[in-house]
Write a protein that holds these residues in place. Structure first.
Motif, PDB file in Angstrom:
ATOM      1  N   TYR A 631      24.144  27.004 -39.034  1.00 28.41           N
ATOM      2  CA  TYR A 631      24.688  25.659 -39.202  1.00 28.41           C
ATOM      3  C   TYR A 631      25.889  25.439 -38.271  1.00 28.41           C
ATOM      4  O   TYR A 631      26.039  24.368 -37.672  1.00 28.41           O
ATOM      5  CB  TYR A 631      25.138  25.444 -40.651  1.00 28.41           C
ATOM      6  N   ILE A 632      26.736  26.445 -38.151  1.00 31.83           N
ATOM      7  CA  ILE A 632      27.911  26.319 -37.284  1.00 31.83           C
ATOM      8  C   ILE A 632      27.474  26.160 -35.831  1.00 31.83           C
ATOM      9  O   ILE A 632      27.993  25.314 -35.085  1.00 31.83           O
ATOM     10  CB  ILE A 632      28.837  27.532 -37.462  1.00 31.83           C
ATOM     11  N   LEU A 633      26.488  26.964 -35.399  1.00 29.31           N
ATOM     12  CA  LEU A 633      25.976  26.868 -34.026  1.00 29.31           C
ATOM     13  C   LEU A 633      25.371  25.490 -33.763  1.00 29.31           C
ATOM     14  O   LEU A 633      25.673  24.848 -32.747  1.00 29.31           O
ATOM     15  CB  LEU A 633      24.921  27.950 -33.790  1.00 29.31           C
ATOM     16  N   LYS A 634      24.530  25.027 -34.681  1.00 32.94           N
ATOM     17  CA  LYS A 634      23.856  23.739 -34.493  1.00 32.94           C
ATOM     18  C   LYS A 634      24.849  22.582 -34.520  1.00 32.94           C
ATOM     19  O   LYS A 634      24.708  21.608 -33.769  1.00 32.94           O
ATOM     20  CB  LYS A 634      22.780  23.540 -35.560  1.00 32.94           C
ATOM     21  N   SER A 635      25.863  22.673 -35.397  1.00 33.63           N
ATOM     22  CA  SER A 635      26.884  21.619 -35.452  1.00 33.63           C
ATOM     23  C   SER A 635      27.613  21.515 -34.124  1.00 33.63           C
ATOM     24  O   SER A 635      27.907  20.410 -33.635  1.00 33.63           O
ATOM     25  CB  SER A 635      27.881  21.912 -36.578  1.00 33.63           C
ATOM     26  N   THR A 636      27.909  22.661 -33.523  1.00 35.87           N
ATOM     27  CA  THR A 636      28.560  22.680 -32.215  1.00 35.87           C
ATOM     28  C   THR A 636      27.662  22.046 -31.167  1.00 35.87           C
ATOM     29  O   THR A 636      28.116  21.233 -30.328  1.00 35.87           O
ATOM     30  CB  THR A 636      28.894  24.128 -31.808  1.00 35.87           C
ATOM     31  N   GLU A 637      26.383  22.380 -31.190  1.00 32.43           N
ATOM     32  CA  GLU A 637      25.443  21.867 -30.189  1.00 32.43           C
ATOM     33  C   GLU A 637      25.257  20.354 -30.311  1.00 32.43           C
ATOM     34  O   GLU A 637      25.123  19.654 -29.304  1.00 32.43           O
ATOM     35  CB  GLU A 637      24.112  22.606 -30.318  1.00 32.43           C
ATOM     36  N   ILE A 638      25.267  19.850 -31.539  1.00 39.41           N
ATOM     37  CA  ILE A 638      25.183  18.395 -31.724  1.00 39.41           C
ATOM     38  C   ILE A 638      26.421  17.725 -31.148  1.00 39.41           C
ATOM     39  O   ILE A 638      26.331  16.729 -30.428  1.00 39.41           O
ATOM     40  CB  ILE A 638      25.022  18.059 -33.223  1.00 39.41           C
ATOM     41  N   ARG A 639      27.590  18.286 -31.443  1.00 36.10           N
ATOM     42  CA  ARG A 639      28.847  17.723 -30.912  1.00 36.10           C
ATOM     43  C   ARG A 639      28.872  17.740 -29.386  1.00 36.10           C
ATOM     44  O   ARG A 639      29.379  16.807 -28.757  1.00 36.10           O
ATOM     45  CB  ARG A 639      30.031  18.505 -31.481  1.00 36.10           C
ATOM     46  N   LEU A 640      28.307  18.771 -28.791  1.00 35.15           N
ATOM     47  CA  LEU A 640      28.310  18.914 -27.331  1.00 35.15           C
ATOM     48  C   LEU A 640      27.167  18.150 -26.664  1.00 35.15           C
ATOM     49  O   LEU A 640      27.062  18.146 -25.434  1.00 35.15           O
ATOM     50  CB  LEU A 640      28.223  20.390 -26.955  1.00 35.15           C
ATOM     51  N   GLY A 641      26.292  17.545 -27.467  1.00 33.91           N
ATOM     52  CA  GLY A 641      25.165  16.806 -26.892  1.00 33.91           C
ATOM     53  C   GLY A 641      24.019  17.693 -26.458  1.00 33.91           C
ATOM     54  O   GLY A 641      23.145  17.258 -25.704  1.00 33.91           O
ATOM     55  N   LEU A 642      23.979  18.938 -26.931  1.00 34.64           N
ATOM     56  CA  LEU A 642      22.911  19.863 -26.569  1.00 34.64           C
ATOM     57  C   LEU A 642      21.731  19.785 -27.523  1.00 34.64           C
ATOM     58  O   LEU A 642      20.683  20.373 -27.266  1.00 34.64           O
ATOM     59  CB  LEU A 642      23.443  21.301 -26.556  1.00 34.64           C
ATOM     60  N   LEU A 643      21.904  19.069 -28.618  1.00 41.79           N
ATOM     61  CA  LEU A 643      20.893  19.016 -29.667  1.00 41.79           C
ATOM     62  C   LEU A 643      20.938  17.653 -30.314  1.00 41.79           C
ATOM     63  O   LEU A 643      22.004  17.035 -30.421  1.00 41.79           O
ATOM     64  CB  LEU A 643      21.191  20.108 -30.715  1.00 41.79           C
ATOM     65  N   SER A 644      19.768  17.151 -30.715  1.00 45.98           N
ATOM     66  CA  SER A 644      19.739  15.873 -31.420  1.00 45.98           C
ATOM     67  C   SER A 644      20.474  16.002 -32.742  1.00 45.98           C
ATOM     68  O   SER A 644      20.630  17.097 -33.274  1.00 45.98           O
ATOM     69  CB  SER A 644      18.302  15.417 -31.663  1.00 45.98           C
ATOM     70  N   SER A 645      20.900  14.878 -33.292  1.00 47.09           N
ATOM     71  CA  SER A 645      21.783  14.892 -34.468  1.00 47.09           C
ATOM     72  C   SER A 645      21.019  15.010 -35.777  1.00 47.09           C
ATOM     73  O   SER A 645      21.536  14.689 -36.829  1.00 47.09           O
ATOM     74  CB  SER A 645      22.644  13.627 -34.493  1.00 47.09           C
ATOM     75  N   ASP A 646      19.772  15.454 -35.745  1.00 50.68           N
ATOM     76  CA  ASP A 646      18.982  15.594 -36.970  1.00 50.68           C
ATOM     77  C   ASP A 646      19.137  17.019 -37.498  1.00 50.68           C
ATOM     78  O   ASP A 646      18.454  17.929 -37.067  1.00 50.68           O
ATOM     79  CB  ASP A 646      17.517  15.291 -36.658  1.00 50.68           C
ATOM     80  N   LEU A 647      20.067  17.238 -38.440  1.00 48.91           N
ATOM     81  CA  LEU A 647      20.319  18.586 -38.931  1.00 48.91           C
ATOM     82  C   LEU A 647      20.310  18.640 -40.444  1.00 48.91           C
ATOM     83  O   LEU A 647      19.421  19.194 -41.059  1.00 48.91           O
ATOM     84  CB  LEU A 647      21.643  19.113 -38.373  1.00 48.91           C
ATOM     85  N   PHE A 648      21.323  18.076 -41.089  1.00 42.14           N
ATOM     86  CA  PHE A 648      21.489  18.275 -42.529  1.00 42.14           C
ATOM     87  C   PHE A 648      20.659  17.263 -43.309  1.00 42.14           C
ATOM     88  O   PHE A 648      20.941  16.102 -43.306  1.00 42.14           O
ATOM     89  CB  PHE A 648      22.963  18.154 -42.912  1.00 42.14           C
TER      90      PHE A 648
END
Length: 648
Positions: A631-648
């Motif tokens: 979750y911490i890794l994915k949250s960082t990637e969303i903030r950095l624009g490396l991943l779409s914001s569909d997580l939680f």
């Protein structure tokens, strides 16, 4: 503690900047007490748990959903968004009827959590997230149907707000996608206003409601007074509900670009004067198609692996915070557990750096070969806790992205007095306290014992033990002397009132309010294993000395009033944003002897260990250690624009 924990008869601490709420009598113009439509919406802890009303609302919602489906005629595989989903009543009802791709979004973290809880209780799979309807995080062409039901349009401040929401709705609908809006019949409401009425909710609670029409005739102004026959007034709330005519709604939909707009009038048979003010007897439905061309989606080539550098403390160097000043068996076990968990997360190549003598050179060599850094060096540069912020500062200078808080956030949170000042400015209660400056030997204690003596700078509870709790002047003088011997006479010392109530922690994973985030369950420290003659504190002994009397302290799910839960979550999100926390944080509160919560501490990069507090709190919600790190890794990637914001 029962009912509303905010007993209005009890005075608040002047130091916290909070005044007792004034009891209001009869009011001739309710509109004077409305600041804005949305900001005045409050959640009564009693009303949302009134079972009689709940059942009637459920019955009404079933009838409403019958009507929605009759009008929409959707496929069961349609992607449906319940926009401003509140407790999730409508989306849950749709899921119960076999619609598999239903989501809910609401701007309130409390309501999102409530909707998630309702879905879990009923064993229904519906995804809920927090977000603003004015700027949705979904990509273009994401949904077949968007619902704006339960008269949610009444809670937008202005017509411009409503227009912006419709534009965002149009954007996320596929071509020919459908919108459905449900509003109360404004003309009917204006002609059938009941100025006053009251209703028994159970044997001890009753509610009085006053309703006025605003001076411009565009809003209903509502006052609700919830009372208890023994405790008196529990809450006195004001709401504003904006009214929309058929003509205005039609023009708004056309302006955005919706076509084939249909208007359907329908009625709801309400048996009682139900306290949920979103439900009126006469409703109007608006449906329309999003008339637009299909955009070509940019297809991102997904990288097979992300290269992530993990920076840790240096096990070969002295660490002043650890017992015996060295990395011990528990530290190496924690590092091994971290590496095992990271190894199990697919799609990553992790590179570990822990030699601080070559840290700068090693990072520079990898600069162009990594996606970002997982900054788990909470020991600080060269294991110096005052240099924890040096690691992100170095990464900033080298232009390398990283997880966790910025240097400024870490610097601010390291200063307890500064955090207290920020919290007080935001209206968040803090313990009574004063600062002893370096060199000061004479001071006046402005509040009664017991007190707790803390180093103003620092974390990991270093320097805080049972001896820091003082019950008399002799204890206090000894505790101040011991801290000065430990830290030096050139450091300020914080003297706080010692709070004796429940100690609570809230974990936040993600980046509110802009990006998706998850609120971990509010956890309470269980002090039942601590001997009665010792003060109940979670200090250095609890965190670092497992064989001490404090070694068996653990977290359990907190049992607190709904209104208190709402306040703690709201304060945590505000502090997260104000102090520039990122990706993961923890916020600690404690109740005073009268049951009022006050902020203890903000932890922008809380300990990452598998047996640390954040991981322990996550396990209450059945989130294992690997998932927490992911979750911490994915949250960082969303903030950095490396991943779409569909997580939680």
């Amino acid at each position: 503690m029962n009912g509303n924990y905010k007993d209005k008869d009890k005075p608040r601490s002047k130091q916290n900047g909070l005044k007792p709420k004034k009891q209001l009598g009869q009011i001739s113009n309710l509109e004077e007490y409305i600041k804005s439509h949305s900001s005045q919406i409050k959640i009564s802890p009693f009303l949302i748990s009134n079972e009689v009303e709940k059942q009637e609302i459920k019955d009404i919602i079933k009838k409403e959903v019958d009507k929605f489906l009759e009008v929409l005629k959707p496929n069961y595989n349609a992607r449906i968004l319940d926009l401003i989903s509140s407790h999730g009543e409508y989306s849950l009802e749709l899921a119960k009827r076999g619609f598999e791709n239903v989501e809910g979004l609401d701007r309130s973290s409390i309501l999102v959590q409530k909707a998630k809880t309702n879905a879990e209780k009923e064993g229904i799979k519906v995804k809920y997230r927090e977000g603003t309807p004015r700027k949705l995080s979904y990509p273009n062409n994401s949904f077949d149907i968007v619902l704006l039901v339960g008269n949610v349009f009444g809670f937008f401040d202005t017509t411009l707000d409503a227009l912006n929401v419709l534009k965002e709705t149009f954007r996320i609908l596929i071509p020919k996608g459908k919108i459905l809006i449900d509003i109360i019949d404004s003309e009917y409401e204006k002609k059938n206003i009941i100025p006053y009425y009251w209703q028994w909710l159970d044997k001890k609670h009753f509610i009085l409601r006053e309703t006025n029409l605003s001076l411009d005739g565009e809003s209903l102004i509502i006052r609700e007074i919830l009372s208890h026959i023994e405790k008196g007034v529990l809450s006195d709330s004001f709401f504003s509900i904006r009214l929309y005519s058929k003509e205005l709604m039609l023009n708004l939909l056309k302006e955005v670009g919706f076509k084939n707009i249909e208007i359907v009038d329908y009625s709801i048979d309400i048996k009682s004067k139900i306290t949920n003010f979103q439900i009126g007897e006469k409703h109007i439905l608006f449906t329309g198609f999003a008339e637009k061309e299909l955009e070509e989606r940019r297809v991102r080539v997904k990288k097979e692996q992300r290269n992530v550098v993990v920076i840790l403390g240096d096990p070969t160097k002295r660490d002043p915070l650890k017992p015996n000043n060295i990395f011990d068996e528990d530290d190496f076990r924690a590092i091994d557990k971290l590496k095992e968990s990271l190894k199990d997360i697919k799609g990553y190549n992790f590179i570990y750096i822990n030699n601080h003598a070559n840290l700068i050179k090693d990072i520079e060599k990898l600069k162009d070969k990594v996606d970002y850094v997982l900054n788990f060096c909470d020991e600080g540069y060269y294991n110096d806790p005052t240099k924890e912020l040096h690691i992100p500062a170095l990464l900033e200078m080298l232009g390398i992205n990283y997880t966790g808080a910025s240097p400024q956030s870490l610097a601010h949170s390291y200063d307890k007095s500064l955090v207290r000042g920020v919290a007080r400015e935001m209206g968040i209660p803090v313990p009574d306290a004063f600062l002893i400056k370096p060199g000061e030997t004479i001071f006046e204690l402005p509040f009664p014992f017991p007190v707790i003596v803390k180093p103003n700078f620092g974390d990991s509870s270093f320097g805080i033990t049972q001896k820091n709790v003082s019950y008399n002047l002799e204890n206090l003088i000894n505790a101040i002397r011991d801290l000065r011997d430990l830290f030096g006479y050139d450091k300020p010392i914080l003297i706080e009132e010692f709070l004796t109530g429940k100690e609570l922690s809230i974990g936040v994973i993600g980046n509110p309010p802009k990006y998706p985030y998850k609120l971990l369950p509010i956890a309470e420290l269980d002090y039942s294993s601590v001997p009665d003659d010792l003060p109940k504190i979670c200090g250095y002994e609890a965190k670092w000395l497992p064989k001490s009397p404090y070694g068996k302290i653990k977290f359990v799910r907190a049992n607190i009033p709904v209104e208190m839960e709402r306040d703690l979550l709201e304060w945590s999100i505000k502090l997260f944003e104000r102090l520039d926390c990122r990706d993961y944080s923890r916020f600690d509160f404690r109740l005073n002897s009268e049951g009022y919560p006050k902020l203890l501490e903000v932890n922008p990069n809380p300990g990452w260990h598998f047996d640390g507090f954040l991981a322990e709190i996550a396990r209450i919600d059945n989130i294992d250690y690997k998932t927490l790190i992911e979750y911490i890794l994915k949250s960082t990637e969303i903030r950095l624009g490396l991943l779409s914001s569909d997580l939680f």
